[in-house]
Design an enzyme around this catalytic site. Structure first.
Site, mmCIF file in Angstrom:
data_model
loop_
_atom_site.group_PDB
_atom_site.id
_atom_site.type_symbol
_atom_site.label_atom_id
_atom_site.label_comp_id
_atom_site.label_asym_id
_atom_site.label_seq_id
_atom_site.Cartn_x
_atom_site.Cartn_y
_atom_site.Cartn_z
ATOM 1 C CG ASP A 238 -1.707 1.196 1.464
ATOM 2 O OD1 ASP A 238 -1.658 2.121 0.632
ATOM 3 O OD2 ASP A 238 -2.409 1.241 2.492
ATOM 4 C CB ILE A 239 1.290 4.000 -2.476
ATOM 5 C CG1 ILE A 239 2.416 4.940 -2.887
ATOM 6 C CG2 ILE A 239 -0.031 4.747 -2.332
ATOM 7 C CD1 ILE A 239 2.286 5.505 -4.294
ATOM 8 N N GLY B 167 -9.464 3.149 -4.980
ATOM 9 C CA GLY B 167 -8.093 2.803 -5.343
ATOM 10 C C GLY B 167 -7.046 3.595 -4.565
ATOM 11 C CG ASP C 287 -7.980 9.909 -5.618
ATOM 12 O OD1 ASP C 287 -7.274 10.639 -4.902
ATOM 13 O OD2 ASP C 287 -8.829 10.340 -6.419
ATOM 14 C CB SER D 122 -4.008 4.915 -16.302
ATOM 15 O OG SER D 122 -4.256 6.292 -16.416
ATOM 16 C CB THR D 123 -2.840 -0.167 -14.211
ATOM 17 O OG1 THR D 123 -2.530 -0.053 -12.816
ATOM 18 C CG2 THR D 123 -1.706 0.358 -15.055
ATOM 19 N N GLY D 124 -5.960 0.792 -12.862
ATOM 20 C CA GLY D 124 -7.070 0.268 -12.061
ATOM 21 C C GLY D 124 -8.398 0.654 -12.679
ATOM 22 C CE1 TYR E 205 -10.550 7.251 -14.166
ATOM 23 C CE2 TYR E 205 -8.472 8.379 -14.510
ATOM 24 C CZ TYR E 205 -9.781 8.389 -14.076
ATOM 25 O OH TYR E 205 -10.313 9.542 -13.532
HETATM 26 N N1 APR Z 1 -1.237 1.377 -3.101
HETATM 27 C C1 APR Z 1 -0.650 1.095 -4.279
HETATM 28 N N2 APR Z 1 -1.318 0.766 -5.394
HETATM 29 C C2 APR Z 1 -2.664 0.690 -5.305
HETATM 30 C C3 APR Z 1 -3.372 0.978 -4.097
HETATM 31 C C4 APR Z 1 -2.593 1.324 -2.964
HETATM 32 N N3 APR Z 1 -3.150 1.605 -1.796
HETATM 33 N N4 APR Z 1 -4.694 0.827 -4.332
HETATM 34 C C5 APR Z 1 -4.827 0.463 -5.619
HETATM 35 N N5 APR Z 1 -3.607 0.375 -6.210
HETATM 36 C C6 APR Z 1 -3.279 0.057 -7.611
HETATM 37 C C7 APR Z 1 -4.391 -0.578 -8.421
HETATM 38 O O1 APR Z 1 -4.406 -1.978 -8.223
HETATM 39 C C8 APR Z 1 -3.997 -0.197 -9.831
HETATM 40 O O2 APR Z 1 -3.048 -1.111 -10.351
HETATM 41 O O3 APR Z 1 -3.014 1.270 -8.280
HETATM 42 C C9 APR Z 1 -3.309 1.153 -9.672
HETATM 43 C C10 APR Z 1 -4.140 2.341 -10.121
HETATM 44 O O4 APR Z 1 -5.505 2.098 -9.832
HETATM 45 P P1 APR Z 1 -6.533 3.222 -9.422
HETATM 46 O O5 APR Z 1 -6.266 3.669 -8.038
HETATM 47 O O6 APR Z 1 -7.885 2.701 -9.723
HETATM 48 O O7 APR Z 1 -6.160 4.470 -10.376
HETATM 49 P P2 APR Z 1 -6.527 4.753 -11.913
HETATM 50 O O8 APR Z 1 -6.661 3.517 -12.721
HETATM 51 O O9 APR Z 1 -5.540 5.788 -12.351
HETATM 52 O O10 APR Z 1 -7.968 5.388 -11.859
HETATM 53 C C11 APR Z 1 -8.130 6.655 -11.285
HETATM 54 O O11 APR Z 1 -9.854 5.865 -9.823
HETATM 55 O O12 APR Z 1 -10.844 5.962 -7.724
HETATM 56 C C12 APR Z 1 -10.531 6.599 -8.817
HETATM 57 O O13 APR Z 1 -10.325 8.855 -7.975
HETATM 58 C C13 APR Z 1 -9.722 7.877 -8.774
HETATM 59 O O14 APR Z 1 -11.172 8.514 -10.488
HETATM 60 C C14 APR Z 1 -9.846 8.150 -10.213
HETATM 61 C C15 APR Z 1 -9.566 6.807 -10.842
#
Ligand code: APR
Length: 189
Positions: free
Chosen positions: A18-19, A40, A42, A125-127, A129
Site C-alpha cells: 500500500d503506497i 483505489g 486515491d 491508470s491501471t485500475g 481507468y
Molecule cells: N497502493 C498502491 N497501489 C494501489 C493501491 C494502494 N493503496 N490501491 C490500488 N492500487 C493500484 C491498483 O491496483 C492499480 O493497479 O493502483 C493502480 C491504479 O488504480 P486506481 O487507483 O484505480 O487508479 P486509476 O486507474 O488511475 O484510476 C483513477 O480511480 O478511484 C478513482 O479517484 C480515482 O477517479 C480516479 C480513478
C-alpha cells in the site's frame, strides 16, 4: 526478489504494498480531473492522509488529464502529494499512450522542481481507468529513463514504483529490467 537498478545518479526500484505505508518525500496519487477523491490509490491516500489534502484539492479545483498538481501530505509519511491524472483506456486509439507518457513527464518535472529526493509512484491508470498493465509499465520506465538522461543532475535520487500485488510487481520488474538492462549495478534475490 528485489527489483532495483541504478542509472546515472538515480536508483529506480519497485516496492510491493500500500503506497500510503511507504515513506518518501513525494508520493504520487492516481487522481481524477475533479481532484475529488475516489477509490483505489486515491481513496487510500485521502483516507490515510486526512481531510486537509482534499480541502487543498478543492481549492485547486481540477487537473486536466496528463497533468498534475501538488498538495501537502497531511498525515502521510511524505512532504507532498503529487496528484496526477492519467488517461482512461478506451481502445488504444484515443491518445491513451501519449497521455500517460505526458503524465509521467509532468510528474518527473514536478518532482524535480520540488527538489524531492525520493518519489513513489503507483501504477497510474491501471485500475479504474483500465490501462493495460504491461504497456503502462513500459511507458513508466521508458519515460523515467528519458527524464534521467536529460536531467540526471537534478533528478530525484530514488524513484520507487509501487505495485499493489505480486502480479503487478512482476510486470513492473520485467519493464524495469528491459529499460535499464544495460546499467546493471545491483541485483539481489
Ligand atoms: N497502493 C498502491 N497501489 C494501489 C493501491 C494502494 N493503496 N490501491 C490500488 N492500487 C493500484 C491498483 O491496483 C492499480 O493497479 O493502483 C493502480 C491504479 O488504480 P486506481 O487507483 O484505480 O487508479 P486509476 O486507474 O488511475 O484510476 C483513477 O480511480 O478511484 C478513482 O479517484 C480515482 O477517479 C480516479 C480513478
Amino acid at each position: 526478489m528485489l527489483g532495483l537498478r541504478r542509472y546515472k545518479r538515480t536508483q529506480i526500484d519497485i516496492w510491493q504494498g500500500d503506497i500510503t505505508q511507504f515513506s518518501v518525500d513525494l508520493m504520487v496519487n492516481a487522481a481524477n480531473f475533479e481532484l475529488a477523491g475516489g477509490l483505489g490509490v486515491d481513496g487510500a491516500i485521502h483516507a490515510a492522509g486526512g481531510p486537509e489534502i482534499l480541502a487543498e484539492c478543492k481549492k485547486i479545483g481540477n487537473c486536466p488529464t496528463g497533468s498534475c498538481v501538488v498538495t501537502t501530505a497531511g498525515r502521510l509519511p511524505a512532504k507532498n502529494v503529487i496528484h496526477a491524472v492519467g488517461p482512461v483506456w478506451v481502445d488504444g486509439n484515443n491518445k491513451e499512450a501519449e497521455l500517460l507518457k505526458t503524465c509521467y513527464e509532468n510528474i518527473f518535472v514536478t518532482a524535480k522542481n520540488l527538489g524531492g529526493r525520493h518519489l513513489s509512484i503507483p501504477a497510474i491508470s491501471t485500475g479504474a481507468y483500465r490501462f493495460p498493465q504491461g504497456l503502462a509499465a513500459e511507458i513508466a520506465m521508458t519515460t523515467a529513463k528519458k527524464f534521467i538522461d536529460h536531467e540526471y543532475q537534478s533528478a530525484p535520487q530514488r524513484i520507487t514504483f509501487v505495485a499493489i500485488d505480486g502480479a503487478a510487481y512482476d510486470v513492473l520488474q520485467k519493464h524495469l529490467f528491459a529499460s535499464f538492462a544495460d546499467e546493471i549495478d545491483h541485483f539481489e534475490q
